[in-house]
Design a protein around this motif. Structure first.
Motif, PDB file in Angstrom:
ATOM      1  N   LEU A 431       0.807  -1.219   0.000  1.00  0.00           N
ATOM      2  CA  LEU A 431       0.000   0.000   0.000  1.00  0.00           C
ATOM      3  C   LEU A 431       0.843   1.273   0.000  1.00  0.00           C
ATOM      4  CD1 LEU A 431      -2.640  -1.087   2.681  1.00  0.00           C
ATOM      5  CD2 LEU A 431      -2.736  -1.400   0.186  1.00  0.00           C
ATOM      6  N   TRP A 432       1.983   1.210   0.626  1.00  0.00           N
ATOM      7  CA  TRP A 432       2.772   2.443   0.802  1.00  0.00           C
ATOM      8  C   TRP A 432       4.235   2.090   1.048  1.00  0.00           C
ATOM      9  CZ3 TRP A 432       3.331   5.407   5.984  1.00  0.00           C
ATOM     10  CH2 TRP A 432       3.858   6.685   5.791  1.00  0.00           C
ATOM     11  N   VAL A 433       5.112   2.838   0.417  1.00  0.00           N
ATOM     12  CA  VAL A 433       6.539   2.787   0.731  1.00  0.00           C
ATOM     13  C   VAL A 433       6.854   4.130   1.389  1.00  0.00           C
ATOM     14  CG1 VAL A 433       8.872   2.433  -0.128  1.00  0.00           C
ATOM     15  CG2 VAL A 433       6.931   1.382  -1.318  1.00  0.00           C
ATOM     16  N   PRO A 434       6.910   4.194   2.726  1.00  0.00           N
ATOM     17  CA  PRO A 434       7.077   5.469   3.424  1.00  0.00           C
ATOM     18  C   PRO A 434       8.243   6.298   2.891  1.00  0.00           C
ATOM     19  CG  PRO A 434       6.635   3.722   4.994  1.00  0.00           C
ATOM     20  CD  PRO A 434       6.827   3.062   3.668  1.00  0.00           C
ATOM     21  N   GLY A 435       7.936   7.556   2.559  1.00  0.00           N
ATOM     22  CA  GLY A 435       8.955   8.460   2.037  1.00  0.00           C
ATOM     23  C   GLY A 435       9.206   8.321   0.555  1.00  0.00           C
ATOM     24  N   ILE A 436       8.526   7.342  -0.111  1.00  0.00           N
ATOM     25  CA  ILE A 436       8.793   7.081  -1.530  1.00  0.00           C
ATOM     26  C   ILE A 436       7.527   7.218  -2.385  1.00  0.00           C
ATOM     27  CG2 ILE A 436       9.710   5.449  -3.218  1.00  0.00           C
ATOM     28  CD1 ILE A 436      11.807   6.423  -1.263  1.00  0.00           C
ATOM     29  N   VAL A 437       6.535   6.370  -2.155  1.00  0.00           N
ATOM     30  CA  VAL A 437       5.371   6.352  -3.039  1.00  0.00           C
ATOM     31  C   VAL A 437       4.200   5.623  -2.382  1.00  0.00           C
ATOM     32  CG1 VAL A 437       6.034   4.190  -4.167  1.00  0.00           C
ATOM     33  CG2 VAL A 437       4.635   5.862  -5.429  1.00  0.00           C
ATOM     34  N   THR A 438       2.966   6.016  -2.775  1.00  0.00           N
ATOM     35  CA  THR A 438       1.742   5.336  -2.349  1.00  0.00           C
ATOM     36  C   THR A 438       1.205   4.526  -3.527  1.00  0.00           C
ATOM     37  OG1 THR A 438       1.189   7.092  -0.799  1.00  0.00           O
ATOM     38  CG2 THR A 438      -0.607   5.665  -1.463  1.00  0.00           C
ATOM     39  N   SER A 439       0.543   3.432  -3.225  1.00  0.00           N
ATOM     40  CA  SER A 439      -0.004   2.564  -4.266  1.00  0.00           C
ATOM     41  C   SER A 439      -1.320   3.111  -4.823  1.00  0.00           C
ATOM     42  CB  SER A 439      -0.230   1.162  -3.716  1.00  0.00           C
ATOM     43  OG  SER A 439      -0.941   0.367  -4.641  1.00  0.00           O
ATOM     44  N   GLU A 440      -1.562   2.842  -6.092  1.00  0.00           N
ATOM     45  CA  GLU A 440      -2.835   3.172  -6.733  1.00  0.00           C
ATOM     46  C   GLU A 440      -3.977   2.397  -6.067  1.00  0.00           C
ATOM     47  OE1 GLU A 440      -5.737   4.588  -9.413  1.00  0.00           O
ATOM     48  OE2 GLU A 440      -3.727   5.329  -8.919  1.00  0.00           O
ATOM     49  N   LEU A 441      -3.654   1.281  -5.418  1.00  0.00           N
ATOM     50  CA  LEU A 441      -4.667   0.493  -4.732  1.00  0.00           C
ATOM     51  C   LEU A 441      -5.337   1.281  -3.614  1.00  0.00           C
ATOM     52  CD1 LEU A 441      -2.784  -2.928  -4.394  1.00  0.00           C
ATOM     53  CD2 LEU A 441      -4.480  -2.284  -6.123  1.00  0.00           C
ATOM     54  N   CYS A 442      -4.661   2.335  -3.150  1.00  0.00           N
ATOM     55  CA  CYS A 442      -5.206   3.137  -2.049  1.00  0.00           C
ATOM     56  C   CYS A 442      -6.196   4.195  -2.519  1.00  0.00           C
ATOM     57  CB  CYS A 442      -4.066   3.824  -1.282  1.00  0.00           C
ATOM     58  SG  CYS A 442      -3.181   2.715  -0.155  1.00  0.00           S
ATOM     59  N   ARG A 443      -6.329   4.346  -3.825  1.00  0.00           N
ATOM     60  CA  ARG A 443      -7.238   5.378  -4.331  1.00  0.00           C
ATOM     61  C   ARG A 443      -8.657   5.140  -3.801  1.00  0.00           C
ATOM     62  NH1 ARG A 443      -7.171   9.015  -8.460  1.00  0.00           N
ATOM     63  NH2 ARG A 443      -5.227   8.169  -9.320  1.00  0.00           N
ATOM     64  N   ALA A 444      -9.279   6.203  -3.299  1.00  0.00           N
ATOM     65  CA  ALA A 444     -10.627   6.115  -2.743  1.00  0.00           C
ATOM     66  C   ALA A 444     -11.585   6.970  -3.561  1.00  0.00           C
ATOM     67  CB  ALA A 444     -10.629   6.570  -1.287  1.00  0.00           C
ATOM     68  N   ASP A 445     -12.823   6.551  -3.612  1.00  0.00           N
ATOM     69  CA  ASP A 445     -13.858   7.338  -4.307  1.00  0.00           C
ATOM     70  C   ASP A 445     -13.944   8.718  -3.667  1.00  0.00           C
ATOM     71  OD1 ASP A 445     -16.917   8.215  -4.432  1.00  0.00           O
ATOM     72  OD2 ASP A 445     -16.467   6.898  -6.154  1.00  0.00           O
ATOM     73  N   PRO A 446     -14.121   9.791  -4.473  1.00  0.00           N
ATOM     74  CA  PRO A 446     -14.193  11.160  -3.921  1.00  0.00           C
ATOM     75  C   PRO A 446     -15.222  11.327  -2.814  1.00  0.00           C
ATOM     76  CG  PRO A 446     -14.017  11.239  -6.300  1.00  0.00           C
ATOM     77  CD  PRO A 446     -14.198   9.795  -5.945  1.00  0.00           C
ATOM     78  N   SER A 447     -16.291  10.511  -2.860  1.00  0.00           N
ATOM     79  CA  SER A 447     -17.331  10.638  -1.835  1.00  0.00           C
ATOM     80  C   SER A 447     -17.008   9.852  -0.557  1.00  0.00           C
ATOM     81  CB  SER A 447     -18.668  10.146  -2.398  1.00  0.00           C
ATOM     82  OG  SER A 447     -18.581   8.766  -2.752  1.00  0.00           O
ATOM     83  N   CYS A 448     -15.914   9.081  -0.613  1.00  0.00           N
ATOM     84  CA  CYS A 448     -15.557   8.234   0.532  1.00  0.00           C
ATOM     85  C   CYS A 448     -15.034   9.082   1.691  1.00  0.00           C
ATOM     86  CB  CYS A 448     -14.509   7.206   0.108  1.00  0.00           C
ATOM     87  SG  CYS A 448     -13.986   6.122   1.454  1.00  0.00           S
ATOM     88  N   THR A 449     -15.582   8.850   2.841  1.00  0.00           N
ATOM     89  CA  THR A 449     -15.135   9.586   4.034  1.00  0.00           C
ATOM     90  C   THR A 449     -14.390   8.686   5.010  1.00  0.00           C
ATOM     91  OG1 THR A 449     -17.260   9.197   5.110  1.00  0.00           O
ATOM     92  CG2 THR A 449     -17.006  11.267   3.885  1.00  0.00           C
ATOM     93  N   GLU A 450     -14.432   7.375   4.781  1.00  0.00           N
ATOM     94  CA  GLU A 450     -13.716   6.443   5.654  1.00  0.00           C
ATOM     95  C   GLU A 450     -12.321   6.206   5.084  1.00  0.00           C
ATOM     96  OE1 GLU A 450     -16.436   3.370   7.771  1.00  0.00           O
ATOM     97  OE2 GLU A 450     -17.005   3.368   5.646  1.00  0.00           O
ATOM     98  N   LEU A 451     -11.373   6.894   5.629  1.00  0.00           N
ATOM     99  CA  LEU A 451      -9.994   6.857   5.138  1.00  0.00           C
ATOM    100  C   LEU A 451      -9.016   6.525   6.257  1.00  0.00           C
ATOM    101  CD1 LEU A 451     -10.096  10.147   3.028  1.00  0.00           C
ATOM    102  CD2 LEU A 451     -10.166   7.814   2.111  1.00  0.00           C
ATOM    103  N   VAL A 452      -7.871   6.068   5.844  1.00  0.00           N
ATOM    104  CA  VAL A 452      -6.744   5.888   6.766  1.00  0.00           C
ATOM    105  C   VAL A 452      -5.629   6.820   6.306  1.00  0.00           C
ATOM    106  CG1 VAL A 452      -4.961   4.313   7.581  1.00  0.00           C
ATOM    107  CG2 VAL A 452      -7.322   3.521   7.366  1.00  0.00           C
TER     108      VAL A 452
END
Length: 459
Positions: A431-452
């Motif tokens: 999901l994430w390489v801290p300090g480098i890049v985030t995965s496209e798998l983490c993309r959330a719908d614009p209306s989504c409010t439940e995030l990490v």
């Protein structure tokens, strides 16, 4: 009060060498200069409001003399009620384990290691040594003969870190007069007449010839020292400012390549000298030839290169960073951690990594140090583990996978590979390489409010 004591008091005040309530470790060899220093500081003790501790070391280089010297110093300290510490150390054994050092260099290193151990154990604030103006002149001449830089010429200064030199302004002849008039006990070291030692040769052969040319040679050299010291103090401020842009992890010093290239040449040279001096085992700067080789490579278009300043001390460019390190450029590998619940927080050196539930963020996300992920991807337990060269990720905004090692290299960060962590969920999805890049798998719908929220920040 003797005139030399009065002048020493003034010198201490002018250079701010000692402060009230300090514990001062006095390095005493038993010779005229160190016994004079002990006597002077003892007499000035009420005026300076200091405490004294004395240390003496036998270098293991002489069969006759060290035991008698130590006993003489012990008796003086007992009479004055001063704590005394003595130890014998084998300089020749240290030389065998540390090739390339002269007897004088090895003795100096072993002696200062001992003094700092006593200083720390006895909670002393500074170490007072008995270097005088003759020592200063001999050091300057020796270093100039070897082609030193500005720092080398002014290296024996009144105050340098935890070392203070209250008698640096004073010639040896005046010290001899002082111990004679005040009947200060001392012992002569017969090796001081051995001209096989470079320092003795300078003192006994070269300095007398220079004094023949100029009877006021000592005074002239002191003026020369002060003039250079004033000039170097300006440069030193720039060096300290330059060093503030460096960071250290696991004993490896590093900075962005562009920062070094942006320095003016003279400052860069002096900064490298300072770094190598502090990191090297002998405390000496590199040769000018090594610094010029470093400079030429820095200014070239080459990405990966290494300059060896010492056998165990190197400088390398890897990606966008330049590293100074001992032995090998490998950071300590981080251990794997499982995350069973949120919020989660962990300290990694000077960084803090946090994973927590939160509201949608806007305008500040960079995907590297601050990012968000849809809650549906956060299958627990999560796992933080060291990066593997076989790892792939779907970078945010892309549709295909890409090797993480390649992403790191493209960002100019491959020198930090052993420090990289991977955040993956229970299904093994990265999901994430801290300090480098985030995965496209983490993309959330614009209306989504439940995030990490993922964050990596300075502590």
């Amino acid at each position: 009060m003797h005139v030399l004591e009065e002048e020493t008091l003034g010198f201490i005040g002018r250079w701010n060498l000692l402060k009230p309530a300090q514990r001062v470790l006095v390095a005493v060899s038993g010779g005229k200069d160190s016994m004079a220093l002990l006597n002077i500081l003892w007499n000035l003790k009420p005026l300076l409001s200091i405490e004294l501790v004395v240390a003496n070391m036998d270098h293991g280089l002489r069969e006759k003399g060290p035991m008698e010297e130590a006993e003489m110093i012990r008796q003086v300290c007992t009479e004055k009620g001063i704590a005394f510490f003595h130890e014998r150390r084998d300089v020749k054994d240290y030389m065998a384990k540390t090739p390339g050092l002269s007897v004088e260099e090895a003795a100096r290193k072993v002696r200062y290691d001992f003094l700092r151990e006593v200083k720390n154990a006895q909670s002393c604030d500074v170490i007072a040594v008995a270097h005088n103006r003759d020592d200063l002149i001999e050091t300057m001449l020796l270093r100039m003969a070897r082609g030193t830089g500005l720092k080398g010429v002014v290296g024996l200064r009144p105050s340098n870190g935890d070392i203070v030199r209250p008698l640096l302004f004073c010639d040896m002849q005046r010290i001899m007069d002082y111990v004679t008039i005040n009947m200060v006990t001392f012992m002569e070291d017969e090796t001081n007449l051995d001209t096989s030692f470079d320092r003795n040769s300078v003192r006994l052969k070269i300095v007398p010839e220079l004094k023949r040319l100029n009877p006021s040679f000592n005074e002239a050299m002191w003026r020369f020292f002060e003039n250079l010291y004033d000039g170097y103090s300006i440069v030193e401020k720039d060096i300290m400012e330059a060093l503030s842009s460096f960071e250290t992890i696991d004993g490896i010093l590093f900075v962005e390549n562009v920062r070094l290239k942006g320095m003016y040449r003279a400052l860069l040279f002096e900064t490298v000298r300072e770094i190598v001096s502090k990191m090297s085992s002998d405390g000496y700067p590199p040769s000018r030839e090594r610094i010029e080789a470093f400079y030429d490579l820095l200014m070239s278009e080459r990405n990966g290169w290494t300059v060896e300043f010492r056998e165990d001390l190197k400088g390398s460019r890897l990606g966008n960073y330049v590293f100074f390190y001992k032995k090998s450029l490998i950071f300590e590998t981080l251990e794997s951690v499982e995350v069973f619940s949120l919020p989660f927080e962990i300290s990694l050196g000077g960084w803090r990594l946090r994973i927590r539930e939160g509201k949608k963020l806007s305008g500040r996300l960079d995907g590297r140090f601050l990012s968000v992920c849809g809650i549906r991807r956060m299958t627990l337990p999560l796992k933080l583990r060291p990066a593997d060269k076989k790892d792939y990720i779907v970078p945010f905004g892309m549709s295909g996978t890409k090797r993480i090692e390649r992403i790191v290299s493209e960002k100019g960060l491959k020198g930090f590979w052993s420090k990289l962590l991977i955040l993956e969920n229970a299904r093994g999805e990265i999901l994430w390489v801290p300090g480098i890049v985030t995965s496209e798998l983490c993309r959330a719908d614009p209306s989504c409010t439940e995030l990490v929220v993922f964050s990596l920040e300075r502590r």
